[in-house]
Write a protein that holds these residues in place. Sequence first.
Motif, PDB file in Angstrom:
ATOM      1  N   ALA A 204       0.816  -1.220   0.000  1.00 22.11           N
ATOM      2  CA  ALA A 204       0.000   0.000   0.000  1.00 22.11           C
ATOM      3  C   ALA A 204       0.850   1.271   0.000  1.00 22.11           C
ATOM      4  CB  ALA A 204      -0.937  -0.002   1.208  1.00 22.11           C
ATOM      5  N   GLY A 207       1.436   3.354  -3.175  1.00 21.82           N
ATOM      6  CA  GLY A 207       0.222   4.034  -3.612  1.00 21.82           C
ATOM      7  C   GLY A 207      -0.137   5.222  -2.741  1.00 21.82           C
ATOM      8  N   LYS A 209      -0.052   5.323   0.805  1.00 20.68           N
ATOM      9  CA  LYS A 209      -0.422   5.099   2.206  1.00 20.68           C
ATOM     10  C   LYS A 209       0.700   5.585   3.114  1.00 20.68           C
ATOM     11  CE  LYS A 209      -3.011   1.853   4.895  1.00 20.68           C
ATOM     12  NZ  LYS A 209      -3.769   0.606   4.760  1.00 20.68           N
ATOM     13  N   LEU A 476      -4.923  -0.606  -9.207  1.00 23.09           N
ATOM     14  CA  LEU A 476      -5.572   0.677  -8.993  1.00 23.09           C
ATOM     15  C   LEU A 476      -7.051   0.622  -9.393  1.00 23.09           C
ATOM     16  CD1 LEU A 476      -4.044   4.085  -9.832  1.00 23.09           C
ATOM     17  CD2 LEU A 476      -6.296   3.578 -10.693  1.00 23.09           C
ATOM     18  N   GLU A 479      -8.967  -1.607  -6.958  1.00 24.20           N
ATOM     19  CA  GLU A 479      -9.034  -1.207  -5.553  1.00 24.20           C
ATOM     20  C   GLU A 479      -9.504   0.227  -5.332  1.00 24.20           C
ATOM     21  OE1 GLU A 479      -7.494  -3.361  -2.848  1.00 24.20           O
ATOM     22  OE2 GLU A 479      -7.946  -4.800  -4.450  1.00 24.20           O
ATOM     23  N   TRP A 480      -9.662   0.963  -6.396  1.00 23.09           N
ATOM     24  CA  TRP A 480      -9.879   2.403  -6.283  1.00 23.09           C
ATOM     25  C   TRP A 480     -10.866   2.789  -5.187  1.00 23.09           C
ATOM     26  CZ3 TRP A 480      -7.273   6.509  -7.787  1.00 23.09           C
ATOM     27  CH2 TRP A 480      -7.899   7.754  -7.723  1.00 23.09           C
ATOM     28  N   LYS A 482     -11.653   1.390  -2.571  1.00 26.03           N
ATOM     29  CA  LYS A 482     -11.227   1.118  -1.189  1.00 26.03           C
ATOM     30  C   LYS A 482     -10.143   2.090  -0.718  1.00 26.03           C
ATOM     31  CE  LYS A 482     -11.608  -3.762  -1.843  1.00 26.03           C
ATOM     32  NZ  LYS A 482     -10.629  -4.815  -2.117  1.00 26.03           N
ATOM     33  N   TYR A 483      -9.579   2.838  -1.650  1.00 31.45           N
ATOM     34  CA  TYR A 483      -8.477   3.723  -1.265  1.00 31.45           C
ATOM     35  C   TYR A 483      -8.932   4.866  -0.372  1.00 31.45           C
ATOM     36  CZ  TYR A 483      -5.450   1.604  -4.807  1.00 31.45           C
ATOM     37  OH  TYR A 483      -4.688   0.741  -5.541  1.00 31.45           O
ATOM     38  N   SER A 484      -8.035   5.292   0.503  1.00 32.51           N
ATOM     39  CA  SER A 484      -8.297   6.500   1.280  1.00 32.51           C
ATOM     40  C   SER A 484      -8.080   7.695   0.352  1.00 32.51           C
ATOM     41  CB  SER A 484      -7.322   6.583   2.449  1.00 32.51           C
ATOM     42  OG  SER A 484      -6.013   6.758   1.948  1.00 32.51           O
ATOM     43  N   GLU A 487      -4.486   8.103  -0.546  1.00 37.20           N
ATOM     44  CA  GLU A 487      -3.994   7.162  -1.561  1.00 37.20           C
ATOM     45  C   GLU A 487      -4.485   7.541  -2.951  1.00 37.20           C
ATOM     46  OE1 GLU A 487      -3.745   2.778   0.088  1.00 37.20           O
ATOM     47  OE2 GLU A 487      -5.385   3.840   1.062  1.00 37.20           O
ATOM     48  N   LYS A 488      -5.764   7.905  -3.030  1.00 39.11           N
ATOM     49  CA  LYS A 488      -6.300   8.325  -4.325  1.00 39.11           C
ATOM     50  C   LYS A 488      -5.531   9.536  -4.848  1.00 39.11           C
ATOM     51  CE  LYS A 488     -11.135   6.903  -4.042  1.00 39.11           C
ATOM     52  NZ  LYS A 488     -12.523   7.375  -3.937  1.00 39.11           N
ATOM     53  N   ARG A 491      -2.025   8.831  -6.237  1.00 44.26           N
ATOM     54  CA  ARG A 491      -2.014   8.242  -7.573  1.00 44.26           C
ATOM     55  C   ARG A 491      -2.433   9.250  -8.636  1.00 44.26           C
ATOM     56  NH1 ARG A 491      -2.323   2.238  -6.515  1.00 44.26           N
ATOM     57  NH2 ARG A 491      -1.881   2.339  -4.313  1.00 44.26           N
TER      58      ARG A 491
END
Length: 522
Positions: A204, A207, A209, A476, A479-480, A482-484, A487-488, A491
């Motif tokens: 993570a 990305g 985290k 990506l 999982e998009w 689920k990202y915080s 994290e979004k 990216r």
Amino acid sequence: MSPRDAATSANPPVVGLYLRVSEDKSLKAGAASWREVGEEVAAQQDELEGMAAGLGWTVGAIYNDNNTPATDPFIVRKDFEQSLLDLETGTIQGLLFYHSDRLARLEYDAARINRLYQMNAKLVGLSFSGGVDLSQPEGRAMFMMQATMGGMEVASTKRRTTRKNKRLAEKGVMHGAPRPFGWADDRETIHPVESKDLADATRAVPGGKKIGTIRKEWFEKGYQKKQTKKGLERYGERAMPLDHSTVEAILVNPRNCGYMTYLPQSERRDSKKKPWMPDYVVYKDGKPVIGPWQPIVTPDEWAACVEAIKTRKERRKKGLNKPHETSDKYLLSGVARCGKCMFPLTANWYSKQSPSYERYGYRYACLSTLGGCGGVTRVGPPIEELVEAAFLEEVRRSLGSVAKDDEVDETVHDERIAEIEQEIDEVNERRKSKRITLTRALDLMEELETERAELRDERQRLMASKLQQKTEYPTLLREWEKYSIAEKKYRLKQDIRAVIVHPQGRGRRPFNPELIEIEWST
Ligand SMILES: [Zn+2]
């Protein structure tokens, strides 16, 4: 006659190599078997043979008292006695030995050696380490001291242990340390729960985290800092999350992907600062040495995580993480800019009385209080949705166009790295045999070491980008959701340089996507 004269004279001396690894110390220092102790002796022999070759001396005899103590006056070392005899009769004209304390540990033995050298000025005798030259009176005084002094013994035990551990590390043998995070007590099989958490966190980080987030999550999972005695006295028993530096050290541990490391004792001593373990990966022939344990992540995943953390540290050092860029609460703060004055927009909550508070919550605004023109405001969530959609669309598009042969090859520099290691050895040989000055040798070595460090860094970077290319985008997309936000955002910022929000005139108007301009990174 000094050894240098001997080396250059027409008749090079025939010398004996004296080998001995002390009694049970090797086992205590972590050797798994006597076979390894044998290898330790073989290593001494290698060094001494290299030394003789460098000096142009002929090796006429090898004296091996492996596993025979030199501290006990009741024990006769057969090969040592033989070497004295051979020196006296002229069978050999000198000795090479690893260190004074390998050759003699008792004053009596050291004196017998010195007596022979005093009687025959033509004899040569050099130690590989410790700088002893038996052909010189000062050298003999040093020999006596090194061979018999207690303090010297402590120092040289350390030196031998260090060398031995380094060699063991190169062979992929572990030496003792507490159980590493992620593994069971045997230090080889993975711990089912810890290893999973470690792998998830490692994957993570690239990305976006943050270590702080991992720290928090881990604390909720029950990973706690071991309380020190001092802490207990001061605060009583209480649960504390792992330190930031501890979590970071766990994540960047090369062991996670199977890489062997070797940290010299001297570095371990400085407990104030945690060493950056990626710098201590053991290489052989240009490639990292793999240990015998089960890895938790792949080398690519590990490298990507290390690179991400390193980059963040460097940015922080350079002060590049500006305040408006570090806000992780809003996807577009620091990314969106005012279309009139280009000032970064700030997320700004509607007042609770406003109907927009219920509907949108916040807007992005060019705030004059911060130095902007105050001319642009736009509801937050609709711009975010628009930008997210455009971004994901772009990711899907580029995924389709990645060619197979674009694959990154991180091994391109391996050959050169191996070469450099050889060149360093060669420089060292030339220095030992005094064919170049110490200053020149240091210049050459520093140059080679710098190049090697750069290539190893590059290797790691390549590995990180390889992973990104292969798995980053598909992951990506999957999982998009689920990202915080952090994290979004991380990216997003890889591909989007800025989002320009153009003014839409006075009064309340519906959200107009045409007025949002996305500037892609090239
Ligand atoms: Zn503005």
